[in-house]
Design a protein around this motif. Sequence first.
Motif, mmCIF file in Angstrom:
data_model
loop_
_atom_site.group_PDB
_atom_site.id
_atom_site.type_symbol
_atom_site.label_atom_id
_atom_site.label_comp_id
_atom_site.label_asym_id
_atom_site.label_seq_id
_atom_site.Cartn_x
_atom_site.Cartn_y
_atom_site.Cartn_z
ATOM 1 N N GLU A 193 0.778 -1.105 0.276
ATOM 2 C CA GLU A 193 -0.098 -0.291 -0.644
ATOM 3 C C GLU A 193 1.098 1.389 0.328
ATOM 4 O OE1 GLU A 193 -3.084 0.095 -1.059
ATOM 5 O OE2 GLU A 193 -3.521 -1.442 -1.091
ATOM 6 N N THR A 244 -12.505 7.989 -2.112
ATOM 7 C CA THR A 244 -11.796 6.762 -2.556
ATOM 8 C C THR A 244 -11.442 6.082 -1.221
ATOM 9 O OG1 THR A 244 -12.048 7.751 -4.551
ATOM 10 C CG2 THR A 244 -11.191 5.194 -3.909
ATOM 11 N N LEU A 245 -10.361 7.171 -0.474
ATOM 12 C CA LEU A 245 -9.476 6.695 0.691
ATOM 13 C C LEU A 245 -9.562 6.730 1.983
ATOM 14 C CD1 LEU A 245 -6.120 7.887 -1.141
ATOM 15 C CD2 LEU A 245 -7.273 5.400 -1.440
ATOM 16 N N ARG A 297 -1.400 9.811 13.854
ATOM 17 C CA ARG A 297 -1.685 8.890 13.412
ATOM 18 C C ARG A 297 -0.190 8.636 12.876
ATOM 19 N NH1 ARG A 297 -6.256 9.374 9.677
ATOM 20 N NH2 ARG A 297 -7.911 9.684 11.090
ATOM 21 N N ASP A 303 -10.430 -0.226 2.065
ATOM 22 C CA ASP A 303 -10.271 0.997 1.663
ATOM 23 C C ASP A 303 -8.263 1.084 1.693
ATOM 24 O OD1 ASP A 303 -12.349 2.258 1.167
ATOM 25 O OD2 ASP A 303 -13.209 3.535 2.666
ATOM 26 N N ASN A 312 -6.539 2.636 1.841
ATOM 27 C CA ASN A 312 -5.806 3.637 2.666
ATOM 28 C C ASN A 312 -4.510 2.914 4.219
ATOM 29 O OD1 ASN A 312 -4.937 6.320 4.266
ATOM 30 N ND2 ASN A 312 -6.697 6.661 4.372
ATOM 31 N N PRO A 313 -3.303 3.627 3.616
ATOM 32 C CA PRO A 313 -2.365 2.482 4.878
ATOM 33 C C PRO A 313 -2.619 2.554 6.072
ATOM 34 C CG PRO A 313 -1.052 3.802 3.878
ATOM 35 C CD PRO A 313 -2.297 3.809 2.781
ATOM 36 N N TYR A 314 -3.143 3.738 6.474
ATOM 37 C CA TYR A 314 -3.349 4.911 7.782
ATOM 38 C C TYR A 314 -4.527 4.322 8.668
ATOM 39 C CZ TYR A 314 -0.303 7.668 5.051
ATOM 40 O OH TYR A 314 0.522 8.535 4.859
ATOM 41 N N ARG A 315 -5.681 3.893 7.759
ATOM 42 C CA ARG A 315 -6.951 3.268 8.521
ATOM 43 C C ARG A 315 -6.973 2.257 8.465
ATOM 44 N NH1 ARG A 315 -10.182 7.909 9.018
ATOM 45 N NH2 ARG A 315 -11.055 6.763 10.441
ATOM 46 N N GLN A 316 -8.077 1.837 8.938
ATOM 47 C CA GLN A 316 -9.111 -0.033 8.797
ATOM 48 C C GLN A 316 -10.371 0.477 8.535
ATOM 49 O OE1 GLN A 316 -7.091 -2.819 9.477
ATOM 50 N NE2 GLN A 316 -5.192 -1.745 9.847
ATOM 51 N N LEU A 317 -10.786 0.629 6.584
ATOM 52 C CA LEU A 317 -11.994 0.383 6.816
ATOM 53 C C LEU A 317 -11.931 -0.044 6.199
ATOM 54 C CD1 LEU A 317 -11.686 4.770 6.692
ATOM 55 C CD2 LEU A 317 -12.185 3.367 8.509
ATOM 56 N N GLY A 349 -3.812 -0.086 14.215
ATOM 57 C CA GLY A 349 -3.766 -0.646 12.890
ATOM 58 C C GLY A 349 -3.754 -1.955 12.281
#
Lengths: 159, 297
Positions: A29, A66-67, A124, B127, B129-134, B198
């Motif tokens: 990612e 999207t993200l 984060r 999703d 997005n490497p920072y979230r877990q969605l 995370g």
Amino acid sequence: MIGLNFLVIPLSLVLGLVLMMIPLPEWTEIYRPDWIALVLIYWSMAMPQRVGLWVAFISGLFVDVTLGTLLGQHSLALTIIVFINLNFHLRIRVMPLVHQSLYVFLLLLINQLTVVWIEGMMQREPPVMAYFGAPLVGMAIWPWVFIALRDIRRKAQLS
Amino acid sequence: MQNIFQQARGNVIPVLFLIVFSISLMYVDQRFSHLESVRAGISVLISPLRYLVSLPAQSGTWISEWFRTHNRLVDENRQLTNDQRILNARLQKMEVLLAENTRLRNLLGSSRKVADEVIVAELLSVDQNPYRQLIELNKGSLDGLYDGQAVIDDYGVMGQVIHVTPNSSTVMLISDPEHAIPVQFIRSGLRTVAFGNGNTDELEIRFLSATANIKIGDELVTSGLGGRFPADYPVAAIAEITHDKTHGFISARARPKARLDSSREVLVIKPYTEPVLEAKPEEETAPAQAPESASEQ
């Protein structure tokens, strides 16, 4: 003046969005290049009178949805790099592709730093490679993006 | 050349405006929920793309199901029938126990949520997005989903719904760094909060007092406090305990029960609400908002 040929611009942006959505293994990612940024850099360099700040801002909103990031996070980053690009596009356009890649790396890095810093403000902690991974990959694929989009632009007879 | 420099200077004011605008958008999005409809609108626009992107993975499962051999299907069928029989037997017992439980609770005069309805939903995409877990689900407000609903798979709690659009919804997993879930130890009854960090295979429990009665293998269930997650669903099991000598606290890591990274079918819980007005006002607002938000979009 706006004919069907101009559809290639939104279509290439949509393709960029799809490339950002395609599921890949989790460890890749942070190396996923920011396709939308690459496409926007090309179009704002080739056709600055058509693709400017507003296009960048609105594309950013789509990327944010999207993200799942904050609305405005990618808009901010993309607006900034397109602004920089609009000021240098005439000099960059005539450079050899390798030099262009270095310049694109800088733009992608600014884009990435903006996004990562905003993540950081929300407590984060991103991994270190989050800063450099995606811009490096983006730099490596820039020549192909450039050639592909240039050929598309010539086929569509846009100038 | 004159023209070009003028063009560059002409961009300064729009760019400043857009920068300020996007910063204020982020601020509003972070603090308030006014932008939910904007997000939902854009989400509807890109939902065809999401389906498109999830097609290869889905057609993969179709193809593998199509080419499965007869023998394997028979085996699988036998296995499932067996499982079904065992589960039915257990269920009979459960129902008796449930009835008994309600009767006893009635005797004690304490009413309690009995059974929750569920909606089955399928994973649309994760999703990127490497920072979230969605994750994205294929059901939305048209199917009766609303913000704040708990999501489980067949092993335990997965997360909660955070955005809904008419035909899809976003779920924040319990392992998201922004997520915290109120939990209770089955063995000791101790109540605490489990934070995501995370990683999909880890929850953190911070700042338990040094004398807390916990050990490795302890099971955590939802405590039902806070009103978001209904009580008594399995969440995680303690995997590692660290004693923080300098501060006199215990912190622990727990392994989530739900298969956060591999479940494709999930259940969205529709909490059972008592017809009697005994619930706290906060608990009342969540279900009451549902029809409104559904009609809004």
